[in-house]
Design a protein around this motif. Structure first.
Motif, mmCIF file in Angstrom:
data_model
loop_
_atom_site.group_PDB
_atom_site.id
_atom_site.type_symbol
_atom_site.label_atom_id
_atom_site.label_comp_id
_atom_site.label_asym_id
_atom_site.label_seq_id
_atom_site.Cartn_x
_atom_site.Cartn_y
_atom_site.Cartn_z
ATOM 1 N N GLU A 5 -15.477 -5.960 -0.102
ATOM 2 C CA GLU A 5 -14.677 -6.673 -1.096
ATOM 3 C C GLU A 5 -13.432 -5.879 -1.458
ATOM 4 N N ILE A 6 -13.561 -4.569 -1.577
ATOM 5 C CA ILE A 6 -12.404 -3.713 -1.865
ATOM 6 C C ILE A 6 -11.421 -3.759 -0.696
ATOM 7 N N ALA A 58 -9.567 -7.068 -0.627
ATOM 8 C CA ALA A 58 -8.552 -7.105 -1.683
ATOM 9 C C ALA A 58 -7.329 -6.286 -1.275
ATOM 10 N N GLN A 59 -7.550 -5.133 -0.637
ATOM 11 C CA GLN A 59 -6.435 -4.299 -0.183
ATOM 12 C C GLN A 59 -5.630 -4.997 0.902
ATOM 13 N N GLN A 78 -5.414 -8.268 1.378
ATOM 14 C CA GLN A 78 -4.704 -9.374 0.746
ATOM 15 C C GLN A 78 -3.469 -8.868 -0.002
ATOM 16 N N ASP A 79 -3.606 -7.749 -0.699
ATOM 17 C CA ASP A 79 -2.483 -7.166 -1.427
ATOM 18 C C ASP A 79 -1.390 -6.749 -0.447
#
Length: 172
Positions: free
Chosen positions: A40-41, A44-45, A47-48
């Protein structure tokens, strides 16, 4: 659990095995939870990073493309379509649709540079013209990079393109 390697288990042995199974199951659940959290981390990275890259490409007035060599499908951004004179979202993105608006005097050179870049495992860099449906001519600057499988064969090329018409007009 009543039979292990052809022998019957007594109550105590069965309880020990069940306890061990429960312990291993809990350990596995903890590992899965840790790995899920890590994924999940990472997502998110990514996607960022993707959002920042998209913003940078948009701010630079660039289109981006991803050419799958095996299928000849080309995935490109809305701005890429506009740079090529297409109405966004109105066509199937294929290699043929990509080369179709390239000026006839530039096409063989553009394709030769693509082939050479992939064969020599070099970055692709090329300036060429495209002809829009209204017959206007635009100058483009394209950069790309090939990606290769374990055998060393090219599988895809990813790149960016920008409209340099104003620069070329200023040079003239």
């Amino acid at each position: 659990i009543y039979c292990l390697v052809g022998t019957s288990l007594n109550f105590t042995e069965r309880k020990l095995i069940e306890t061990e199974i429960i312990r291993l199951n809990q350990e596995l659940e903890q590992r899965v939870a840790r790995r899920t959290s890590q994924l999940e981390i990472a997502i998110a990275q990514v996607q960022d990073y993707s959002q920042r890259l998209s913003l940078a490409i948009d701010a630079a007035n660039m289109g981006s493309w991803d050419w799958e060599l095996s299928s000849n499908k080309v995935f490109w951004t809305t701005y890429q379509e506009q740079i090529f004179g297409y109405e966004p979202g109105k066509l199937e993105c294929t290699y043929q649709e990509w080369v179709s608006p390239i000026h006839p005097d530039d096409l063989s050179r553009v394709e030769a540079q693509l082939r050479k870049a992939l064969a020599d495992r070099e970055d692709y860099a090329c300036q060429y013209r495209v002809v829009w449906s209204d017959k206007s001519v635009r100058w483009l600057d394209a950069l790309g990079r090939g990606y290769y499988n374990a055998e060393g064969n090219p599988t895809r090329m990813v790149g960016v393109v920008r409209d340099i018409t104003a620069l070329k007009q200023a040079e003239e």
